[in-house]
Each structure stands twice: as structure tokens, then as C-alpha cells.
Motif scaffolding. Structure first.
Motif, PDB file in Angstrom:
ATOM      1  N   HIS A 345       8.364 -26.438  18.986  1.00 34.51           N
ATOM      2  CA  HIS A 345       8.235 -27.872  19.275  1.00 34.51           C
ATOM      3  C   HIS A 345       8.249 -28.167  20.776  1.00 34.51           C
ATOM      4  O   HIS A 345       8.829 -29.163  21.223  1.00 34.51           O
ATOM      5  N   GLY A 346       7.624 -27.300  21.552  1.00 35.01           N
ATOM      6  CA  GLY A 346       7.468 -27.530  22.985  1.00 35.01           C
ATOM      7  C   GLY A 346       8.701 -27.251  23.820  1.00 35.01           C
ATOM      8  O   GLY A 346       8.697 -27.549  25.023  1.00 35.01           O
ATOM      9  N   ARG A 347       9.761 -26.691  23.254  1.00 38.82           N
ATOM     10  CA  ARG A 347      10.984 -26.419  24.020  1.00 38.82           C
ATOM     11  C   ARG A 347      10.744 -25.204  24.923  1.00 38.82           C
ATOM     12  O   ARG A 347      10.712 -24.064  24.474  1.00 38.82           O
ATOM     13  N   ARG A 348      10.605 -25.497  26.226  1.00 41.01           N
ATOM     14  CA  ARG A 348      10.161 -24.470  27.176  1.00 41.01           C
ATOM     15  C   ARG A 348      11.116 -23.281  27.260  1.00 41.01           C
ATOM     16  O   ARG A 348      10.675 -22.129  27.309  1.00 41.01           O
ATOM     17  N   GLU A 349      12.426 -23.535  27.260  1.00 42.26           N
ATOM     18  CA  GLU A 349      13.379 -22.440  27.397  1.00 42.26           C
ATOM     19  C   GLU A 349      13.286 -21.474  26.206  1.00 42.26           C
ATOM     20  O   GLU A 349      13.340 -20.254  26.364  1.00 42.26           O
ATOM     21  N   ARG A 350      13.147 -22.035  25.004  1.00 41.13           N
ATOM     22  CA  ARG A 350      13.049 -21.179  23.818  1.00 41.13           C
ATOM     23  C   ARG A 350      11.733 -20.411  23.790  1.00 41.13           C
ATOM     24  O   ARG A 350      11.689 -19.251  23.356  1.00 41.13           O
ATOM     25  N   ILE A 351      10.676 -21.058  24.246  1.00 40.78           N
ATOM     26  CA  ILE A 351       9.378 -20.374  24.292  1.00 40.78           C
ATOM     27  C   ILE A 351       9.465 -19.193  25.255  1.00 40.78           C
ATOM     28  O   ILE A 351       9.013 -18.083  24.957  1.00 40.78           O
TER      29      ILE A 351
END
Length: 395
Positions: A345-351
Motif C-alpha cells: 500500500h505504498g509504504r516506502r519503508e516496508r517496500i
């Protein structure tokens, strides 16, 4: 041996014959008292039939003794042995075990010996012949017991085969989705108590026997020649009762190490749906990890996405069309970033954590993707298509 034979004198035989009705009545009365499971069976018409059978048996013995028979009972007692065989079959049909019948024979032998021997001695049977008379009585009872046991065993074998065929027919109807009226009638005919739900399990035939002992006794097995699947001739189908909800983990544990594929629990008359899904998982080549069975409830996304492989291939081609002109290495990096972006869902840190890159790298790549896709990355329909197309990570 000739010395073991006994021939009753005519006067003794006549005296004994006159006592047979009385001995039969006393035998029946003693059995009713000493073998409780026969209390109801000996009442009414059934009681009269059994009492008559006792008279036939006693008459057969008298013919044997009068003819000089030894411990080998022959033709004179043929009708009595046939009656004993029929009695054994009848007892099996009534649900009584051979233990009850053998107990009745023991009581009958004791009562018959007491009264017949007393009558024989009073009619002039010599003391030296009494022992051989006893041998003949108990040898005769042994033969009747053996004949009844054979009848009991044969009836159980025959009825077991009949019921097994009926259960197999029911299982076949269920997995082919036969009409409710047909499967309900088949269940009643097979004397099978329907559960709330059934779950289809596919597993190698070689694992079926040791698996069945771990499952509900009502579990049905589809006969090998009636399973309509084409995935493998070595698979068998089990239909397991009531394994939904909290009971499902117990089923999965029972199937550990059995190379099983487990369909969903469905109302018992709709188990064909469970069977079809388990079969689809087999045909798609889905596999489980380790010794655990393949639980289709845990693989619904894969089953859904792979229901039409060509459609999924076309969807992926459409979704990834904006990347078609890029070099393979650049394209692969952007595809994995796009997949992680929709799944997280666009969460940069998790990506970044999933891709093992710096968050700034994720930001840079997403900038590239927005240039290629434009406003489509803000369109819910496009997001759905990307999620479905890339959800299985099969690029």
C-alpha cells in the motif's frame, strides 16, 4: 472308534422322545433367565419359532443316538445343522454377537443333558452307557455351535459387503453432484447418518488405509473405478465428516505426511464443490511445504488467479505494457518495485525492506513508474489489475 458309539435301546429312545417338548420348553426358559439379551427375542411368534428350532435340534440328536451315531454327526442331523446355521445368520441380522448365542448353547446343553440323561437312566439306560451318552450330547452341541458360528460369520460378511457397496455408491453420487433427492435416498439406503458437512481429501491410494483409521468412522471412500478425476490413477478420494471451523486443524494434523490435498468443508450434499477444488489444486500442481497436507483454504488466491492461465497471462501483458520498451534489467527492477508497492500500500519503508534497497531508491523507482503510468496509478481499477496480475510474483 466303535467303543465310543452309542445306540439307545428302543425303549430308552421312546422315553426320551416323549420328553422332547418338555425339555425344549425348559431349555428356552433357562436361556431367557440366564442370557438376558434373549429375553425379548423369545417372546411372541419369535419365541415359538425358536422353541420349535430347539425341538428340531433335540429331535436330530435323538435320531443320531437311536441310529448309533458317534461324535461325528452325519445325515440324521442335517436339518438341525441347517437350522443352526440359519439361526446364526438371523442373530447377526438382529445385531447380537456370537457370544450371546454361544452362551445360549451352553445353557441349553446343560439343561438338555440334565433332563435327557435323567429320563434315559429312568428308562433303563445302563450306567456304563451314560458317559458315552454325555459325550454324544456335548459333541452334538459343539456341531450346532460351529454351524451357527459359520452362519453368523457369513451373514456379517455378506451384509458388510452389501453395505460397503451402498456406501461406495453414495460416495460416487456425492462427488458427481447428483440431485439432493438421490443422495438423500442413497444415504438412507446405506444406513449412513449424514453429518453437517463433508470435506473432500485426495491422497495416494497407498496411504488410504492407515489414514482412514485416524478419521471419523463415517468417512466415505470413493471406489477407484468410480472417481471421475483424471489427475492421477493412483489417487483416492475420501469424504470426511464435520471438519469445518475448529475441527479443521485436527484433520490437517491427521493427514500430515500423507501427501494429501484437502478441499473446503461444504454442506454434505454439496461436497462435489470441495472435491472439484481439491482436484483443481492437484491439476495445477500446487504443493505444500514439508509434511503438511495442501490446504486449499490457505491457497485460495493462487487457485483463483490460476483458474484461467491464459487470461492471467493476457492481464499481465496489459498491465506491464508501459514497461515494454525498457531494458530487461530495468524492467525487472521496476516490476518488483511495482508489485511491492501495491502489496504494501505504498509504504516506502516496508517496500525498501522487502527489496533490500534504500528508501530513496524506492522513491526514485516510483518516480519512474509514475512517468510511465501517469495518472493510472491513482485509478482503483488499475490498482486492482496490477494487484491481480502481479500478486503471485510470477513474472
Amino acid at each position: 472308534m466303535a467303543s465310543d458309539h452309542l445306540t439307545l435301546p428302543a425303549a430308552v429312545a421312546e422315553a426320551v422322545r416323549a420328553e422332547l417338548p418338555s425339555v425344549a420348553e425348559r431349555t428356552v426358559a433357562a436361556v431367557v433367565v440366564e442370557v438376558p439379551s434373549y429375553a425379548d427375542a423369545f417372546s411372541g411368534d419369535m419365541g415359538r419359532k425358536i422353541e420349535n428350532a430347539v425341538r428340531v435340534a433335540l429331535g436330530g440328536f435323538l435320531e443320531l443316538a437311536a441310529a448309533g451315531g458317534g461324535t461325528d454327526a452325519g445325515t440324521p442331523i442335517g436339518p438341525a445343522l441347517e437350522g443352526a446355521y440359519a439361526l446364526g445368520r438371523g442373530e447377526a441380522r438382529s445385531g447380537r454377537s456370537m457370544d450371546a448365542l454361544l452362551a445360549a448353547y451352553r445353557v441349553g446343553a446343560r439343561v438338555a443333558w440334565r433332563h435327557l440323561s435323567g429320563t434315559a437312566v429312568a428308562a433303563g439306560l445302563g450306567v456304563d452307557a451314560v458317559a458315552r451318552f454325555a459325550e454324544l450330547v456335548f459333541a452334538y452341541i459343539d456341531q450346532l455351535s460351529a454351524s451357527s458360528a459359520a452362519g453368523h460369520t457369513d451373514e456379517l460378511a455378506d451384509s458388510g459387503q452389501v453395505r460397503r457397496r451402498r456406501l461406495e455408491h453414495l460416495a460416487s453420487l456425492l462427488i458427481t453432484g447428483a440431485p439432493v433427492a438421490d443422495v438423500s435416498a442413497a444415504a438412507e439406503h446405506a444406513e449412513w447418518a449424514p453429518p453437517q458437512t463433508l470435506t473432500a481429501v485426495l491422497l495416494p491410494q497407498s496411504r488410504a488405509r492407515d489414514t482412514l483409521v485416524r478419521l471419523d468412522a463415517r468417512t466415505l471412500q470413493v471406489p477407484e473405478d468410480r472417481a471421475p478425476h483424471e489427475a492421477s490413477a493412483e489417487l483416492t478420494v475420501l469424504l470426511v465428516p464435520d471438519t469445518e471451523g475448529r475441527a479443521r486443524p485436527a484433520l490437517l494434523r491427521a493427514l500430515a505426511g500423507k501427501a494429501a490435498v484437502v478441499g473446503p468443508a461444504r454442506p454434505w450434499q454439496q461436497v462435489s464443490v470441495s472435491y472439484t477444488r481439491a482436484l483443481r489444486a492437484v491439476r495445477l500442481g500446487l504443493t505444500a511445504e514439508g509434511t503438511a497436507p495442501l490446504d486449499t483454504d490457505a491457497r485460495l488466491v493462487e487457485l483463483l488467479l490460476r483458474a484461467d492461465d491464459e487470461a492471467l497471462t493476457d492481464l499481465r501483458a496489459q498491465v506491464l505494457a508501459p514497461l515494454a520498451t525498457l531494458s530487461p534489467s530495468t524492467r525487472d527492477k521496476l516490476v518488483e518495485t511495482l508489485r511491492a508497492w501495491v502489496l504494501h500500500h505504498g509504504r516506502r519503508e516496508r517496500i525498501a525492506a522487502e527489496l533490500f534497497v534504500h528508501p530513496q531508491t524506492v522513491r526514485y523507482r516510483m518516480g519512474q513508474l509514475r512517468e510511465l503510468y501517469g495518472d493510472r496509478l491513482d485509478d482503483p481499477q488499475t490498482i486492482l489489475e496490477i494487484t491481480v496480475a502481479l500478486g503471485t510474483d510470477d513474472r
